[in-house]
Design an enzyme around this catalytic site. Structure first.
Site, PDB file in Angstrom:
ATOM      1  N   GLY A 190       0.649  -1.390   0.004  1.00  0.00           N
ATOM      2  CA  GLY A 190       0.110   0.009   0.056  1.00  0.00           C
ATOM      3  C   GLY A 190       0.793   1.223  -0.109  1.00  0.00           C
ATOM      4  N   ASP A 207      -5.200   2.137  10.579  1.00  0.00           N
ATOM      5  CA  ASP A 207      -6.679   1.735  11.042  1.00  0.00           C
ATOM      6  C   ASP A 207      -6.839   1.378  12.384  1.00  0.00           C
ATOM      7  OD1 ASP A 207      -9.371   1.007  10.697  1.00  0.00           O
ATOM      8  OD2 ASP A 207      -9.098  -0.571   9.573  1.00  0.00           O
ATOM      9  N   LYS A 261      -6.935   6.549  11.025  1.00  0.00           N
ATOM     10  CA  LYS A 261      -8.313   6.478  11.529  1.00  0.00           C
ATOM     11  C   LYS A 261      -8.317   6.633  12.844  1.00  0.00           C
ATOM     12  CE  LYS A 261      -9.825   3.734   7.252  1.00  0.00           C
ATOM     13  NZ  LYS A 261     -10.322   2.525   6.912  1.00  0.00           N
ATOM     14  N   PHE A 293     -13.946   2.914   4.435  1.00  0.00           N
ATOM     15  CA  PHE A 293     -13.018   2.189   3.643  1.00  0.00           C
ATOM     16  C   PHE A 293     -12.617   2.982   2.428  1.00  0.00           C
ATOM     17  CE2 PHE A 293     -11.350  -1.267   0.922  1.00  0.00           C
ATOM     18  CZ  PHE A 293     -10.471  -1.774   1.879  1.00  0.00           C
ATOM     19  N   VAL A 294     -11.240   3.280   2.356  1.00  0.00           N
ATOM     20  CA  VAL A 294     -10.956   4.087   1.221  1.00  0.00           C
ATOM     21  C   VAL A 294     -10.067   3.441   0.362  1.00  0.00           C
ATOM     22  CG1 VAL A 294     -11.183   6.067   2.508  1.00  0.00           C
ATOM     23  CG2 VAL A 294      -8.881   5.206   2.385  1.00  0.00           C
ATOM     24  N   ASP A 299      -5.735  -0.583  -1.890  1.00  0.00           N
ATOM     25  CA  ASP A 299      -6.791  -1.140  -2.765  1.00  0.00           C
ATOM     26  C   ASP A 299      -8.034  -2.014  -2.141  1.00  0.00           C
ATOM     27  OD1 ASP A 299      -5.236  -3.185  -0.820  1.00  0.00           O
ATOM     28  OD2 ASP A 299      -6.040  -4.907  -1.999  1.00  0.00           O
TER      29      ASP A 299
HETATM   30  P1  5GP Z   1      -4.334  -1.681  10.853  1.00  0.00           P
HETATM   31  O1  5GP Z   1      -3.156  -2.819  11.346  1.00  0.00           O
HETATM   32  O2  5GP Z   1      -3.961  -0.206  11.366  1.00  0.00           O
HETATM   33  O3  5GP Z   1      -5.690  -1.932  11.358  1.00  0.00           O
HETATM   34  O4  5GP Z   1      -4.323  -1.761   9.155  1.00  0.00           O
HETATM   35  C1  5GP Z   1      -3.461  -1.123   8.388  1.00  0.00           C
HETATM   36  C2  5GP Z   1      -3.685  -2.016   7.123  1.00  0.00           C
HETATM   37  O5  5GP Z   1      -4.834  -2.211   6.762  1.00  0.00           O
HETATM   38  C3  5GP Z   1      -3.192  -0.811   6.044  1.00  0.00           C
HETATM   39  O6  5GP Z   1      -1.855  -0.837   5.708  1.00  0.00           O
HETATM   40  C4  5GP Z   1      -3.988  -1.231   4.800  1.00  0.00           C
HETATM   41  O7  5GP Z   1      -3.457  -2.344   4.157  1.00  0.00           O
HETATM   42  C5  5GP Z   1      -5.314  -1.884   5.534  1.00  0.00           C
HETATM   43  N1  5GP Z   1      -6.421  -0.909   5.658  1.00  0.00           N
HETATM   44  C6  5GP Z   1      -6.970  -0.214   6.688  1.00  0.00           C
HETATM   45  N2  5GP Z   1      -7.905   0.627   6.205  1.00  0.00           N
HETATM   46  C7  5GP Z   1      -8.148   0.621   5.019  1.00  0.00           C
HETATM   47  C8  5GP Z   1      -8.795   1.117   4.013  1.00  0.00           C
HETATM   48  O8  5GP Z   1      -9.634   2.218   4.570  1.00  0.00           O
HETATM   49  N3  5GP Z   1      -8.722   1.190   2.918  1.00  0.00           N
HETATM   50  C9  5GP Z   1      -7.680  -0.089   2.385  1.00  0.00           C
HETATM   51  N4  5GP Z   1      -7.717   0.010   0.945  1.00  0.00           N
HETATM   52  N5  5GP Z   1      -6.909  -0.652   3.450  1.00  0.00           N
HETATM   53  C10 5GP Z   1      -7.007  -0.294   4.432  1.00  0.00           C
HETATM   54 MG    MG Z   2      -0.435  -0.605   4.694  1.00  0.00          MG
END
Ligand code: 5GP
Ligand code: MG
Length: 183
Positions: free
Chosen positions: A48, A107, A135, A156-157, A163
């Site tokens: 990403g 996230d 977020k 979700f973006v 992606d």
């Molecule tokens: P975390 O571990 O902080 O929950 O997640 C981080 C990863 O989740 C990001 O690097 C991404 O790959 C995915 N992710 C979290 N939120 C989003 C979102 O809104 N859109 C997309 N495409 N991926 C997300």
């Molecule tokens: Mg990532």
């Protein structure tokens, strides 16, 4: 790919290519100031963060080394599974180095809190985080990101590296994915 190419799939465009580049320019200026006189290794989290890495690195008016890690925390859905695995480790020995992790979105915070403590166990001089999006309401694990592009809601973006099932990464802008795409 422009937002117009996937117009029906987006609820709205959150950030345009121009806004993203301008914001990365501001973050690059902060980074240059904070790391003045220090060597710097930026670590992109695949896949990403590819676009953020490419544009942030070029916005820096100084030398910077780039390395990559791949971790898996999500599977192919839109919710975090809570499981973090290293799929590709660094090629660089980071002991004594100033490391800046570059990611596109925090996230739950699970991925980056895990990654930060993993990298900290390798005796670096410092580990900081730069994320384009955050977020705050979704965060379950405390993650101190030193550089944040924007705080956004829980939606979700996609786009600019982000992606949905490996699509939309090449969208120039960042937009909110319409629920009809994934429901
Ligand atoms: P975390 O571990 O902080 O929950 O997640 C981080 C990863 O989740 C990001 O690097 C991404 O790959 C995915 N992710 C979290 N939120 C989003 C979102 O809104 N859109 C997309 N495409 N991926 C997300
Ligand atoms: Mg990532």
């Amino acid at each position: 790919m422009d937002a117009a190419h996937v117009d029906d799939d987006l609820v709205e465009v959150l950030f345009t290519e121009k806004q993203i580049h301008d914001r990365l320019g501001e973050l690059a200026a902060d980074i240059e100031r904070d790391y003045d006189g220090k060597d710097l290794l930026i670590v992109g989290v695949l896949r990403g963060a590819v676009m953020v890495m490419a544009d942030l690195a070029r916005a820096l008016g100084r030398h910077v080394e780039m390395d990559w890690m791949a971790v898996s925390s999500y599977g192919s859905g839109t919710k975090s599974s809570g499981v973090v695995r290293i799929l590709k480790d660094l090629d660089t020995d980071i002991s004594g180095r100033h490391v800046l992790i570059v990611d596109e979105v925090i996230d739950t915070g699970l991925t980056l809190s895990w990654l930060t403590s993993n990298l900290n166990s390798r005796n670096p001089a410092s580990v900081e985080i730069c994320t384009l999006l955050r977020k705050p309401e979704a965060q379950q694990m405390p993650v101190q990101a030193r550089y944040v592009g924007w705080d956004i809601g829980e939606e979700f973006v996609v786009g600019y590296g982000l992606d949905y099932r490996e699509n939309y990464r090449n969208l120039r802008d960042i937009g909110t994915l319409a629920p009809h795409v994934y429901s």
